[in-house]
Enzyme design. Structure first.
Site, PDB file in Angstrom:
ATOM      1  N   GLU A  49       0.867  -1.188   0.000  1.00  0.00           N
ATOM      2  CA  GLU A  49       0.000   0.000   0.000  1.00  0.00           C
ATOM      3  C   GLU A  49       0.896   1.227   0.000  1.00  0.00           C
ATOM      4  O   GLU A  49       1.703   1.421   0.910  1.00  0.00           O
ATOM      5  CB  GLU A  49      -0.909   0.010   1.234  1.00  0.00           C
ATOM      6  CG  GLU A  49      -2.087  -0.945   1.102  1.00  0.00           C
ATOM      7  CD  GLU A  49      -3.083  -0.851   2.250  1.00  0.00           C
ATOM      8  OE1 GLU A  49      -4.033  -1.642   2.247  1.00  0.00           O
ATOM      9  OE2 GLU A  49      -2.911  -0.009   3.159  1.00  0.00           O
ATOM     10  N   ASP A  60      -5.038  10.446   9.814  1.00  0.00           N
ATOM     11  CA  ASP A  60      -3.732   9.919  10.210  1.00  0.00           C
ATOM     12  C   ASP A  60      -3.228  10.511  11.507  1.00  0.00           C
ATOM     13  O   ASP A  60      -3.446  11.686  11.801  1.00  0.00           O
ATOM     14  CB  ASP A  60      -2.711  10.189   9.098  1.00  0.00           C
ATOM     15  CG  ASP A  60      -2.895   9.245   7.928  1.00  0.00           C
ATOM     16  OD1 ASP A  60      -2.794   8.024   8.155  1.00  0.00           O
ATOM     17  OD2 ASP A  60      -3.144   9.725   6.816  1.00  0.00           O
TER      18      ASP A  60
END
Lengths: 266, 399
Positions: A49, A60
């Site tokens: 990924e 995040d």
């Protein structure tokens, strides 16, 4: 058959689970991104990924926020990420690559152009963090036309009704977010994950990967018992940032080899 | 489709708005939408809001005919909607009160908020104190430095102020951090967004709580002048005070609606926050709207003398009003806003917020082009006490 489907088929035949490392493209330096990808594949990564850096990574935690800032500081953008996938693909025709992005860099490039360039560079899957299936009909169709899997997240808060909708829209594999929180969080509890995966499996035959909160061989091994794939992000990104950029591929390889070994140990 | 019936059921204003968040928040937004729609239809809930708006906030806020300021420009008659007279000193409290009452209905005991200039943070801290809720306010570390008085105020009211060190360390980053908190504490926490941005239902819900401004104006202008104004002006950062005063006039086609953005040091300088004047559509903070971004879709740093307008996005309903041309959007520089600030102080004895001073500055430019019997209504969205240090530093005044 797509590279992602072929990979999971091969793993299932060998009764092994997929290891999916995540890192941010261009961090710690764009010059080593492709080398890191090769190192990960050699060390036992089954799917890679690759994160697209964004100025406002809302989902995040601090580790990947900093990685994004560093990569943007070195001139990264979505077009360069796709180019890096193309460079990787030139020497690795086997390892699937999933591009993980926030919506806006793709919107700015335009979905039509993005889907075309992603396919031309050998991207296998696309996961847009802030693009739920409600808003993704057109983009998912564009990706499907070009043989790219639209990958979706399922979360602990996802209701059964939504799970059904997500399972119908999902291609490739489903990414189950193990906890309510941002990437890099550590309050991970296996029991509720197991419970949710049971419900999810009734709705889909796609492989299910679990990510968020997995940081080493032990946690990866535990998750591998209940999931088809284990995603490790922040722990790897942290490691890439510690030390010189030239040594990053080797650090990545060592870390992933260790996790792979722990997952495969009986 | 009538303009004031928007958004659609998925939160779209034309092509703008919607829900662009990570999956973890989808259920919470659905729950919020259902709870809000139930409350919006509940006379008991509406009565609670009305009671507090009257007795706690001090509504209705008056409209004031600024005669000396009007004469100074020699044109249209200038009227001010005095949101600066609300409790906590700005329009922000209208929305916070509604959301806090909703949070209480939903059984949430912890509220979080983002803030730029600190006015929304102060309003959130105030109302949280009033309802006995835990309150955490995220504020960019640059803004913490610029707005020390409001930080002190929030702490005095019992809120925890968390300085945000990521990105540009301003409002957009505070919003990112508040979203991260919400995604982590989603079952216990209510996120009080301060403007008409964010994922659906926020742009609709915040607008609904702010439309009290325009509803009052309609009745007050009838009583004062016997008719609707020719133009209604408001500053636009995220756009909540502007939507609040515009919305009641959307159906009155003869009323010009003018949103005034921050041109900072000039749009051509690149140092500004004029999203609708100079931005392009994209996705940020959960909705599709106009953004200040580069060709790669990275969000750009903004600049304005007023921290409350220093935001690279704008509410999706404004994006829709811009494209449909129902509202006009213009921009006013730091210097022009500052000149209007001083003029209102000297001519009317009213110290406006620097945000509102942008709307005042455009009114000052517009008024002389209109006949003397024309009426221009300006939303004076907040008072300027918080801006003393900024204005003093820019104007050579020693405190």
């Amino acid at each position: 058959m797509s590279r992602i489907a072929a990979t999971f088929e091969r793993l299932q035949a060998g009764e092994r689970k997929a290891l999916i490392p995540y890192f941010t493209a261009g961090d710690p330096d764009p010059a080593v991104t492709v080398a890191i990808m090769h190192a990960l594949a050699r060390a036992g990564a089954d799917v890679i990924e690759l994160g697209v850096p964004f100025s406002d990574p809302m989902a995040d935690g601090p580790v990947i926020q900093r990685a994004s800032e560093r990569a943007l500081g070195k001139g990264m953008n979505l077009a360069r990420v796709l180019g890096q996938v193309g460079d990787f693909r030139a020497r690795d025709a086997r390892t699937p690559v999933v591009v993980m992005s926030y919506a806006n860099p793709i919107e700015a490039m335009g979905w039509e152009r993005f889907a075309g360039e992603a396919a031309a560079n050998g991207v296998d899957g696309v996961l847009v963090v802030d693009y739920p299936p409600e808003e993704a009909h057109e983009s998912a169709a564009l990706l499907e036309q070009r043989g790219i899997d639209a990958i979706f997240l399922v979360a602990p808060t996802t209701t059964d009704a939504r799970m059904r909708e997500l399972a119908a829209a999902a291609r490739g594999y489903i990414y189950y977010v193990s906890l309510t929180g941002v990437t890099g969080a550590t309050h991970f509890d296996l029991a509720p994950v197991e419970e949710k995966l049971k419900r999810l499996r009734k709705l889909t035959r796609l492989p299910i990967g679990v990510g968020f909160g997995i940081r080493d061989g032990a946690s990866a091994k535990a998750v591998a018992r209940i999931a088809d794939a284990v995603v490790i992000g922040s722990a790897l990104v942290q490691l890439l940032a510690e030390g010189d950029a030239a040594g990053a591929p080797e650090r990545a390889a060592q870390f992933v080899a260790g996790v792979r070994q722990a997952m495969d140990a009986r | 489709m009538r303009m004031h019936d928007l958004p659609d059921e998925k939160g779209h204003f034309g092509r703008y708005g919607g829900v662009f968040v990570a999956e973890t928040l989808m259920a919470a937004l659905e729950e919020l939408k259902e709870a809000y729609l139930r409350c919006a239809a509940d006379p008991q809930f509406q009565a609670e809001i009305e009671y507090d708006l009257e007795h706690y906030v001090g509504r209705p806020s008056p409209i004031y005919h600024a005669r000396r300021w009007s004469d100074h420009h020699g044109g249209a008659q200038l009227y001010l909607k005095r949101e600066d007279l609300n409790h906590t000193g700005a329009h922000k409290v209208n929305n916070v009160l509604g959301q806090a009452l909703l949070a209480r209905r939903m059984g949430k005991k912890r509220v979080i908020a983002e803030t730029g200039a600190g006015m929304h943070g102060v309003a959130a801290a105030t109302v949280a104190a009033r309802f006995g809720m835990e309150c955490v306010v995220y504020m960019g570390s640059e803004d913490v430095k610029r707005q020390a008085a409001n930080v002190a105020r929030m702490k005095m009211l019992g809120a925890e102020v968390v300085p945000v060190e990521s990105g540009s360390k301003t409002l957009k980053d505070a919003l990112n951090e508040a979203m991260r908190d919400w995604v982590t504490n989603v079952s216990s926490t209510f996120y009080i967004i301060g403007t008409v941005a964010g994922p659906h239902p926020y742009p609709m819900m915040v607008r609904d709580f702010q439309t009290v401004i325009g509803r009052e104006c309609k009745a007050q202008m009838m009583a004062l002048a016997g008719r609707h104004p020719d133009a209604v002006l408001a500053c636009v950062g995220g756009g909540s005070n502007a939507i609040g005063i515009f919305h009641a006039y959307l159906a009155e086609a003869a009323v010009r609606l003018i949103g005034v953005e921050a041109a900072g040091e000039g749009i051509e300088s690149g140092r500004h926050a004029a999203t609708l004047c100079a931005g392009t559509p994209g996705i940020l903070h959960g909705n599709r709207t106009y953004l200040l971004q580069d060709a790669d879709g990275q969000i750009q740093q903004t600049h304005s003398i007023s921290a409350g307008l220093d935001y690279p996005g704008v509410g999706p309903e404004h994006a829709w009003l811009r494209d449909s041309k129902r509202a006009e959007y213009v921009a006013v520089s730091d210097d022009q806003a500052l000149a209007a600030f001083h003029a209102l102080c000297r001519l009317e004895g009213i110290i406006p917020a620097l945000e509102s001073s942008h709307a005042l500055a455009y009114a000052a430019r517009l008024a002389p082009t209109l006949p003397q019997d024309a009426i221009v209504l300006v939303n004076l969205s907040g008072r300027g006490d918080k801006d003393m240090h900024t204005v003093a530093a820019r104007s050579g005044i020693t405190l």
